[in-house]
Design an enzyme around this catalytic site. Structure first.
Site, PDB file in Angstrom:
ATOM      1  N   LYS A   4      -0.049   3.834   4.009  1.00 32.23           N
ATOM      2  CA  LYS A   4       0.375   3.688   5.395  1.00 32.23           C
ATOM      3  C   LYS A   4       1.761   4.316   5.572  1.00 32.23           C
ATOM      4  O   LYS A   4       1.870   5.520   5.700  1.00 32.23           O
ATOM      5  CB  LYS A   4       0.299   2.224   5.808  1.00 32.23           C
ATOM      6  CG  LYS A   4      -1.152   1.713   5.841  1.00 32.23           C
ATOM      7  CD  LYS A   4      -1.272   0.293   6.294  1.00 32.23           C
ATOM      8  CE  LYS A   4      -2.713  -0.102   6.544  1.00 32.23           C
ATOM      9  NZ  LYS A   4      -3.629   0.070   5.414  1.00 32.23           N
ATOM     10  N   THR A  35       0.837  -1.192   0.000  1.00 35.01           N
ATOM     11  CA  THR A  35       0.000   0.000   0.000  1.00 35.01           C
ATOM     12  C   THR A  35       0.874   1.245   0.000  1.00 35.01           C
ATOM     13  O   THR A  35       2.015   1.230   0.468  1.00 35.01           O
ATOM     14  CB  THR A  35      -0.926   0.025   1.226  1.00 35.01           C
ATOM     15  OG1 THR A  35      -1.799   1.151   1.126  1.00 35.01           O
ATOM     16  CG2 THR A  35      -0.138   0.133   2.520  1.00 35.01           C
TER      17      THR A  35
END
Length: 481
Positions: free
Chosen positions: A306, A303
């Protein structure tokens, strides 16, 4: 002489004929009467009363009642989620503004997934501003319609390089990259069996479901059980899907041993590194890099939302694998692409964390400080080897009450973690220390937790849930997949 007018239209033909014969004889019948009598009698028509209208106003249905009932069930089960109105302030993280019922108030955030504070890093913010000024705010549609924006092409090249893979593919979120990546990958493998860890994230579970393939769930991090399932599968194609860092318990997968089993039994591997990329490994490529096994993983998913502090998800792997998912995945084909400014900011963050160790070292230092302080305070801390620090409560209502008290009395924001994110009876506060938390922050947090535990009469029990107990709890969630 009988006239035409006298007999025309008389429907009682037999009586009409008898009367004519009696009065005038056989020859007295008029031609009209003879013609009429030669016809078949018309059928009698029964006139029915007009039917009642077939339409009537439908019964009024209260559709909103269904939704009211659904929300009421969540509240009765202590699972209703409320959101705190927060305003992040660039340059001041982990401080934020809480727009409380009594007005704005400055608080400290202790549960953000912006693990390294990269969401406010000057180079990341500047990259986004410059790209927005140059390219505009939106992507203009899907990549099939609007084309590949150059910032996304650059981002995918950086991600492929980060993980040492031939190619990478960016999605709108980490959830979508898992959901559509796993489902598409498995569907393209004939007779594929998916072997999924019992504690995999919901996005992975949905990817497995939507693939339509056979599945087998192995007990969390249980290598013996995984091997049993691999043996039973025989020669059919197999795909093992698992995470590197499990975000609620903060434990890690035995990645090297899973790779060993995959190679022994001819299985493909798919790892979710969303809670590890940016924070582990010499260049922030995750636990697989830290352990020196990233080349043994077929597909690495991560991702950008984050540790990289921006938005989006991605997969990285062999060029043929990535191209197949790009070409067949509905979640990619029909989704609007990330805006160029977001892609440019993510690229800047990835580039920075490839070479900078400051953020990772700062995070590790503060994680150690927090764990040490909470252990000394005898708070019910779940022992973890990662940056995730769960403080166990074990009751949904008490967990929400602790979260509310920390915010309202101490100005500390830690969101309660309840079912279905974790099993019933394992509700917790999930703390994520970062490099921008100071030692003063740590001391304030510790004292606030002690006061809250005493005020709510929560148990002080030190380290809780030994590894074998955690595994048993994890196995109870098997059927949730």
């Amino acid at each position: 002489m009988v006239t035409e007018r006298q007999c025309h239209g008389n429907t009682q033909f037999p009586r009409c004929l008898a009367k004519l014969t009696e009065t005038y004889g056989v020859n007295g019948r008029c031609e009209t009467a003879a013609a009429l009598l030669a016809r078949r009698p018309a059928p009698l028509r029964v006139v029915k009363p007009a039917p009642e209208p077939i339409w009537k106003a439908p019964e009024v249905r209260n559709y909103t009642g269904y939704f009211d009932a659904a929300i009421a069930r969540l509240k009765a089960e202590r699972r209703y989620r409320s959101f705190v109105d927060l305003e992040r302030v660039a340059g001041s993280f982990p401080s934020a503004i809480w727009h409380s019922p009594d007005g704005p108030r400055e608080i400290t955030v202790w549960c953000s997934n912006d693990y390294l504070g990269m969401g406010q890093h000057p180079s990341v913010v500047d990259a986004m501003i410059q790209a927005a000024a140059r390219h505009g705010t939106g992507a203009g549609g899907t990549r099939n319609i609007s084309g590949n924006s150059h910032p996304i092409v650059e981002l995918e090249a950086e991600l492929a390089d980060l993980h040492g893979k031939e190619a990478a593919l960016v999605f709108t979120s980490g959830y979508v990259s898992n959901q559509t990546g796993i489902s598409t990958l498995a569907r393209l493998i004939p007779n594929c069996l998916i072997l999924s860890d019992a504690l995999n994230h919901n996005s992975m579970i949905e990817g497995v479901r939507q693939s339509g393939c056979d599945k087998a769930i192995f007990r969390h991090n249980d290598l013996e059980h995984l091997e049993e399932l691999l043996q039973a599968a025989g020669d059919r194609p197999k795909l093992i899907v698992f995470e590197s860092v499990y975000s609620m318990d903060g434990d890690v997968a035995p990645i090297r041993q899973i790779c060993d089993l995959a190679e022994r039994y001819g299985a493909m591997t798919y790892i979710d590194e969303v809670h590890a990329v940016g924070m582990y490994g010499p260049r922030g490529a995750g636990l697989s890099e830290r352990l020196g096994v990233k080349h043994r993983i077929d597909v690495i998913e991560g991702t950008l939302a984050k540790a990289f502090g921006v938005m989006g998800g991605y997969i990285a792997g062999a060029a043929s694998v990535v191209d197949a998912i790009r070409s067949y995945a509905p979640g990619f084909i029909f989704s609007t692409a990330l805006p160029p400014a977001v892609a440019a900011a993510a690229t800047a963050s990835v580039q920075h964390l490839k070479v900078s160790h400051t953020e990772r070292q700062g995070q590790q230092c503060q994680v150690a400080q927090v764990k040490d302080a909470l252990i000394r305070a005898d708070l019910p801390l779940l022992a973890t080897p990662t940056h995730i620090v769960p403080v166990m409560v074990g009751d949904a209502e008490a967990c929400k009450a602790a979260s509310d008290r920390l915010l309202e009395k101490h100005g500390i924001y830690i969101q309660p973690i309840n079912y279905p994110t974790v099993p019933h009876g394992t509700e917790r506060l999930r703390i994520t220390p970062g490099p921008l938390h100071t030692n003063t922050h740590v001391e304030t947090l510790t004292q606030a937790l002690i006061e809250t535990w005493k005020a709510l009469d929560l148990p002080f029990s030190g380290l809780v849930l030994k590894p074998q107990e955690r595994l048993q709890t994890a196995w109870k969630m098997e059927h949730s997949q």
